[in-house]
Design a protein around this motif. Structure first.
Motif, short mmCIF file in Angstrom:
data_model
loop_
_atom_site.label_atom_id
_atom_site.label_comp_id
_atom_site.label_asym_id
_atom_site.label_seq_id
_atom_site.Cartn_x
_atom_site.Cartn_y
_atom_site.Cartn_z
N PRO A 15 -22.49 19.40 -9.01
CA PRO A 15 -23.34 19.13 -10.18
C PRO A 15 -24.73 18.59 -9.80
CG PRO A 15 -21.12 18.31 -10.55
CD PRO A 15 -21.19 18.70 -9.11
N THR A 41 -20.81 23.25 -14.45
CA THR A 41 -19.69 22.39 -14.86
C THR A 41 -18.38 23.16 -14.86
OG1 THR A 41 -20.17 22.82 -17.21
CG2 THR A 41 -21.13 20.84 -16.25
N THR A 44 -17.24 23.39 -11.27
CA THR A 44 -16.72 22.07 -10.86
C THR A 44 -15.30 21.88 -11.41
OG1 THR A 44 -18.98 21.23 -10.95
CG2 THR A 44 -17.22 19.60 -10.84
N THR A 93 -12.04 14.83 -15.94
CA THR A 93 -13.51 14.74 -15.84
C THR A 93 -14.13 16.13 -15.81
OG1 THR A 93 -13.32 12.66 -14.62
CG2 THR A 93 -15.41 13.82 -14.44
N THR A 97 -16.34 17.27 -19.10
CA THR A 97 -17.77 17.50 -18.80
C THR A 97 -18.15 18.93 -19.17
OG1 THR A 97 -17.57 15.94 -16.96
CG2 THR A 97 -19.56 17.27 -17.04
N SER A 100 -18.27 19.11 -22.93
CA SER A 100 -19.45 18.37 -23.42
C SER A 100 -20.72 19.17 -23.19
CB SER A 100 -19.56 17.02 -22.70
OG SER A 100 -18.41 16.25 -22.90
N CYS A 101 -20.75 19.92 -22.09
CA CYS A 101 -21.92 20.75 -21.81
C CYS A 101 -22.04 21.86 -22.86
CB CYS A 101 -21.80 21.35 -20.40
SG CYS A 101 -23.35 22.00 -19.77
N PHE A 118 -27.43 14.84 -17.04
CA PHE A 118 -26.03 15.12 -17.38
C PHE A 118 -25.24 15.53 -16.13
CE2 PHE A 118 -22.62 17.91 -18.89
CZ PHE A 118 -22.11 17.21 -19.98
N LEU A 119 -25.82 16.40 -15.31
CA LEU A 119 -25.14 16.86 -14.09
C LEU A 119 -25.05 15.75 -13.04
CD1 LEU A 119 -26.62 20.47 -13.82
CD2 LEU A 119 -24.29 19.85 -14.46
N GLU A 122 -22.17 13.61 -13.85
CA GLU A 122 -20.87 14.15 -13.44
C GLU A 122 -20.60 13.86 -11.96
OE1 GLU A 122 -17.99 18.05 -13.71
OE2 GLU A 122 -20.13 18.40 -13.85
N ILE A 258 -18.44 12.20 -23.40
CA ILE A 258 -18.31 11.73 -22.01
C ILE A 258 -17.91 10.24 -22.00
CG2 ILE A 258 -19.61 11.20 -19.90
CD1 ILE A 258 -19.28 14.09 -19.94
N ILE A 262 -14.24 9.96 -20.60
CA ILE A 262 -14.18 9.69 -19.15
C ILE A 262 -14.59 8.26 -18.78
CG2 ILE A 262 -14.90 10.50 -16.87
CD1 ILE A 262 -15.71 13.15 -18.32
#
Length: 534
Positions: A15, A41, A44, A93, A97, A100-101, A118-119, A122, A258, A262
């Motif tokens: 990320p 994301t 990931t 996570t 994530t 959420s993206c 944001f990245l 993460e 997030i 998380i």
């Protein structure tokens, strides 16, 4: 079998690499940047599933261990690994994530800056769950702080600066306490033969020193209090929770997801990964206080949620209530007069329940905040008294929202039920009175959830502004909502096959290690008492 160094490092740093690549996009290519961030994301998340694939669920100790010298002078290592306590949180996570993206399409201003932060966020979160060196853990913990501060402070609601500063100050205060405890362990580890008389940050070796009774009583109690406050702020437990409602209310929808899905779990994970293994005597010394604090959080959070008229603030206070179960589940450690652990299987049930509650709450709370965000993006208000009748206007949205809210309620067959029932059952062995009080919170939870559903989704008509904006949910919104609703059902029906089978060997290993560590210190205390001349 994948190379652990490559797989774990890619899961953490991909990320951040994506954030760097976003700098080369044209400023106006907002959809392209959103799509690119979503792909990063998603990859990931796939990497986190590859870790799960390579994980042996029959082993309770650390797997895929990586240890590379980073700052050799101070014995700081780039040390990573997973066990049954961290793996479900790593996968959670990756999933939350990614979802959420997908929710971040609602962000219309400074899109590139938002996605880059944001990245980076993460990367910090993944690093916290995979780091096994105390110094490295601390670095990732701090890396997470700045992006979240800006994500709330720049893209949040009308009182965003206040909420962001409050979040920053609370978290920073917790970080300072954690830093003091970290230095205590570092400078006290050099007196142990287990480390070759070297000062270390290695969490696994520090836990072995604690298990052998290498840290004295006063140090363990002091360090546990410092670490507990630092992690309880994130959890959040009463009375360290007051940053949470403000941060949630002002944060944009993807960041609320997030935060709830998380970030709160990091508090619970920190207690299980660091505070308890390094301070077994301190953890047992504080056990009754922690259980009582957890029970109070459960009741207080439910009453506070019931009093809210802001849709998002209600969901925020419900998180305080539900995370109380996590704290209780960790702390139901009962000992006999001789210092031996009583009914260790009850404690293991509580710890498994607390861990499962983190996963279940990660799904349901992220879903609830997303559902609030979907309707807020349309009508730009969150006043519960001005809603009503959404079931008639947006039937699919309302049906999915009700499933997710029922998961938060703890309805049997959904993800919220398993953790709560495990914790309450394990609490009976610890304190029947506290178990009864905690169980009664189910009625309060049902009260505010059902009342919310009635005020928002049922009733004859919508009473608020912008009724023309209440259009059916889009395909992107359906994808997020259906994913979370299906997961809530799957985790509720197959809790063992999905999550508990991964956790239980590690939970057993942790409880047995803590029992040995407490007994070792207790023996030292008893020996010292018998030597005092009468």
């Amino acid at each position: 079998m994948s190379d652990p160094v490559t797989l774990l490092s890619a899961t953490i740093f991909l990320p951040a690499l994506g954030a760097i690549f976003l700098m080369f996009f044209d400023k106006k290519a907002e959809d392209a940047m959103r799509s690119f961030a979503l792909v990063i994301t998603a990859i990931t998340f796939v990497l986190s599933l590859l870790i799960w694939r390579d994980f042996d669920t029959s082993i309770g100790t650390i797997q895929m261990a990586v240890s590379i010298p980073w700052v050799p002078t101070w014995n700081i290592n780039y040390q990573l690994g997973v066990d049954g306590l961290s793996l479900p949180l790593v996968v959670l996570t990756g999933l939350i994530t990614m979802l959420s993206c997908m929710a971040a399409w609602s962000i219309k201003t400074k899109v590139r800056g938002f996605l880059m932060l944001f990245l980076i966020l993460e990367t910090g979160m993944m690093g916290v769950f995979l780091a096994l060196d105390f110094f490295l853990f601390y670095v990732f913990w701090e890396v997470m702080l700045l992006p979240m501060y800006f994500l709330i402070g720049v893209w949040g609601g009308p009182r965003r600066e206040y909420a962001a500063i409050k979040f920053f100050l609370y978290t920073l205060a917790g970080s300072v306490l954690m830093l003091i405890a970290m230095l205590m362990f570092y400078f006290n580890s050099g007196s142990s033969e287990l480390t070759g008389n070297q000062n270390i940050f290695d969490l696994l070796q520090l836990a072995e020193i604690a298990k052998a009774g290498g840290f004295n009583v006063n140090m363990q109690i002091t360090a546990f209090i410092l670490l507990f406050i630092g992690f309880a702020i994130k959890l959040p437990s009463f009375p360290f929770h007051t940053w949470l409602p403000d941060a949630h209310v002002e944060a944009p929808t993807p960041i609320s997801m997030i935060l709830a899905g998380i970030l709160l779990k990091m508090g619970g994970y920190g207690i299980i990964r660091i505070a308890m293994p390094l301070c077994p005597y301190g953890a047992q010394y504080a056990a009754y206080t922690l259980v009582a604090l957890g029970v109070f959080s459960i009741i207080y959070g439910a009453f506070a949620a019931m009093a809210q008229t802001d849709f998002k603030r209600l969901v925020a206070y419900s998180s305080v209530s539900h995370m109380g179960y996590v704290l209780v589940g960790m702390a139901v450690w009962k000992i006999s007069e001789t210092g031996a652990t009583m009914n260790i299987n009850h404690w293991q049930m509580g710890l498994s329940g607390g861990m499962f509650q983190m996963i279940g709450h990660g799904i349901s709370s992220a879903g609830m905040f997303f559902m609030v965000g979907v309707v807020y993006d349309r009508v730009h208000h969150r006043d519960l008294n001005k809603f009503g009748g959404l079931m008639q206007i947006m039937p699919q949205y309302s049906a999915l929202a009700i499933v997710i809210f029922f998961a938060g309620l703890g309805l049997p067959g959904l993800c919220g039920f398993i953790g709560e029932v495990y914790v309450v059952l394990s609490m009976w062995n610890f304190s029947p009175i506290l178990a009864i009080i905690a169980a009664s919170a189910v009625i309060l939870t049902a009260g505010y959830i059902l009342w919310t559903i009635q005020r928002v989704y049922l009733g004859p008509e919508y009473k608020g502004p912008h009724p023309e904006a209440l259009t059916p949910i889009t395909g992107r919104e359906k994808t997020v909502a259906w994913t979370l609703a299906i997961l809530a059902v799957v985790l509720g029906i197959f809790p063992y096959q999905t999550v508990l089978v991964v956790m239980e060997p590690s939970v057993q290993h942790l409880t047995e290690s803590l029992s040995v560590g407490y007994a070792a210190i207790n023996e030292t205390i008893n020996a010292a008492v018998t030597q005092i001349p009468k």
